[in-house]
Write a protein that holds these residues in place. Structure first.
Motif, mmCIF file in Angstrom:
data_model
loop_
_atom_site.group_PDB
_atom_site.id
_atom_site.type_symbol
_atom_site.label_atom_id
_atom_site.label_comp_id
_atom_site.label_asym_id
_atom_site.label_seq_id
_atom_site.Cartn_x
_atom_site.Cartn_y
_atom_site.Cartn_z
ATOM 1 N N LEU A 57 24.279 -13.030 108.325
ATOM 2 C CA LEU A 57 23.751 -12.802 106.980
ATOM 3 C C LEU A 57 23.513 -11.316 106.716
ATOM 4 O O LEU A 57 23.822 -10.826 105.624
ATOM 5 C CB LEU A 57 22.466 -13.604 106.781
ATOM 6 C CG LEU A 57 22.640 -15.121 106.813
ATOM 7 C CD1 LEU A 57 21.292 -15.812 106.826
ATOM 8 C CD2 LEU A 57 23.504 -15.590 105.655
ATOM 9 N N CYS A 58 23.006 -10.605 107.695
ATOM 10 C CA CYS A 58 22.795 -9.157 107.524
ATOM 11 C C CYS A 58 24.131 -8.440 107.359
ATOM 12 O O CYS A 58 24.239 -7.505 106.554
ATOM 13 C CB CYS A 58 22.002 -8.594 108.700
ATOM 14 S SG CYS A 58 20.276 -9.129 108.727
ATOM 15 N N GLU A 59 25.139 -8.870 108.090
ATOM 16 C CA GLU A 59 26.473 -8.272 107.959
ATOM 17 C C GLU A 59 27.048 -8.561 106.569
ATOM 18 O O GLU A 59 27.641 -7.680 105.946
ATOM 19 C CB GLU A 59 27.406 -8.797 109.045
ATOM 20 C CG GLU A 59 28.818 -8.289 108.931
ATOM 21 C CD GLU A 59 28.965 -6.782 109.087
ATOM 22 O OE1 GLU A 59 30.013 -6.246 108.670
ATOM 23 O OE2 GLU A 59 28.048 -6.118 109.609
ATOM 24 N N GLU A 60 26.869 -9.761 106.079
ATOM 25 C CA GLU A 60 27.350 -10.100 104.730
ATOM 26 C C GLU A 60 26.630 -9.266 103.675
ATOM 27 O O GLU A 60 27.255 -8.795 102.721
ATOM 28 C CB GLU A 60 27.186 -11.593 104.448
ATOM 29 C CG GLU A 60 28.113 -12.468 105.254
ATOM 30 C CD GLU A 60 29.581 -12.209 104.954
ATOM 31 O OE1 GLU A 60 29.933 -12.042 103.770
ATOM 32 O OE2 GLU A 60 30.379 -12.173 105.907
ATOM 33 N N TRP A 61 25.332 -9.073 103.826
ATOM 34 C CA TRP A 61 24.581 -8.233 102.892
ATOM 35 C C TRP A 61 25.154 -6.808 102.900
ATOM 36 O O TRP A 61 25.383 -6.213 101.867
ATOM 37 C CB TRP A 61 23.085 -8.205 103.226
ATOM 38 C CG TRP A 61 22.326 -7.306 102.297
ATOM 39 C CD1 TRP A 61 22.151 -5.957 102.425
ATOM 40 C CD2 TRP A 61 21.720 -7.661 101.059
ATOM 41 N NE1 TRP A 61 21.439 -5.462 101.358
ATOM 42 C CE2 TRP A 61 21.160 -6.484 100.493
ATOM 43 C CE3 TRP A 61 21.563 -8.864 100.380
ATOM 44 C CZ2 TRP A 61 20.472 -6.476 99.285
ATOM 45 C CZ3 TRP A 61 20.876 -8.852 99.175
ATOM 46 C CH2 TRP A 61 20.344 -7.669 98.646
ATOM 47 N N ARG A 62 25.419 -6.302 104.124
ATOM 48 C CA ARG A 62 25.952 -4.954 104.255
ATOM 49 C C ARG A 62 27.330 -4.847 103.588
ATOM 50 O O ARG A 62 27.618 -3.877 102.896
ATOM 51 C CB ARG A 62 26.050 -4.538 105.715
ATOM 52 C CG ARG A 62 26.411 -3.068 105.915
ATOM 53 C CD ARG A 62 26.838 -2.759 107.324
ATOM 54 N NE ARG A 62 28.048 -3.469 107.727
ATOM 55 C CZ ARG A 62 29.277 -3.171 107.309
ATOM 56 N NH1 ARG A 62 29.488 -2.188 106.473
ATOM 57 N NH2 ARG A 62 30.317 -3.879 107.731
ATOM 58 N N LYS A 63 28.182 -5.839 103.784
ATOM 59 C CA LYS A 63 29.507 -5.828 103.174
ATOM 60 C C LYS A 63 29.428 -5.790 101.644
ATOM 61 O O LYS A 63 30.212 -5.110 100.990
ATOM 62 C CB LYS A 63 30.311 -7.068 103.584
ATOM 63 C CG LYS A 63 30.826 -7.043 104.983
ATOM 64 C CD LYS A 63 31.577 -8.341 105.247
ATOM 65 C CE LYS A 63 31.969 -8.481 106.691
ATOM 66 N NZ LYS A 63 32.589 -9.800 106.946
ATOM 67 N N ILE A 64 28.482 -6.541 101.087
ATOM 68 C CA ILE A 64 28.361 -6.638 99.633
ATOM 69 C C ILE A 64 27.636 -5.443 99.035
ATOM 70 O O ILE A 64 28.008 -4.927 97.982
ATOM 71 C CB ILE A 64 27.665 -7.959 99.251
ATOM 72 C CG1 ILE A 64 28.573 -9.146 99.632
ATOM 73 C CG2 ILE A 64 27.309 -8.000 97.757
ATOM 74 C CD1 ILE A 64 27.902 -10.499 99.558
ATOM 75 N N HIS A 65 26.589 -4.958 99.723
ATOM 76 C CA HIS A 65 25.730 -3.927 99.151
ATOM 77 C C HIS A 65 25.821 -2.561 99.825
ATOM 78 O O HIS A 65 25.209 -1.607 99.362
ATOM 79 C CB HIS A 65 24.270 -4.394 99.157
ATOM 80 C CG HIS A 65 24.032 -5.538 98.241
ATOM 81 N ND1 HIS A 65 23.938 -5.385 96.885
ATOM 82 C CD2 HIS A 65 23.906 -6.863 98.469
ATOM 83 C CE1 HIS A 65 23.739 -6.559 96.317
ATOM 84 N NE2 HIS A 65 23.736 -7.473 97.263
ATOM 85 N N GLY A 66 26.528 -2.478 100.933
ATOM 86 C CA GLY A 66 26.680 -1.200 101.621
ATOM 87 C C GLY A 66 25.509 -0.822 102.467
ATOM 88 O O GLY A 66 24.517 -1.446 102.563
#
Length: 80
Positions: A71-80
């Motif tokens: 989930l943290c990786e997905e957040w990073r992918k979407i929001h940088g």
């Protein structure tokens, strides 16, 4: 609103135009809740709950913690 995880019939989504801190929206069963992820190491915390029982919300939080790195990786992918 990309679905980044499914927990049974529930969808875990991250809105592309959303704000910090990193969090997810859990939608389903006629309910919605928002959980702060506290990336990268948690703990997951419930921020808003609209309809889930306390017991159900705790079970969702545990499932989110089991998938926290994803989930943290997905957040990073979407929001940088």
């Amino acid at each position: 609103m990309p679905t980044v995880l499914r927990i049974g019939s529930l969808r875990v989504v991250i809105y592309p135009n959303d704000h910090r801190p990193p969090h997810v929206h859990v939608i389903g069963e006629g309910c919605e809740a928002v959980f702060n992820l506290n990336c990268p190491s948690g703990p997951v915390e419930i921020r808003e709950n609209h309809g889930f029982s306390f017991k159900r919300a705790l079970a969702i939080a545990r499932a989110l913690e089991e998938n926290l790195a994803h989930l943290c990786e997905e957040w990073r992918k979407i929001h940088g």
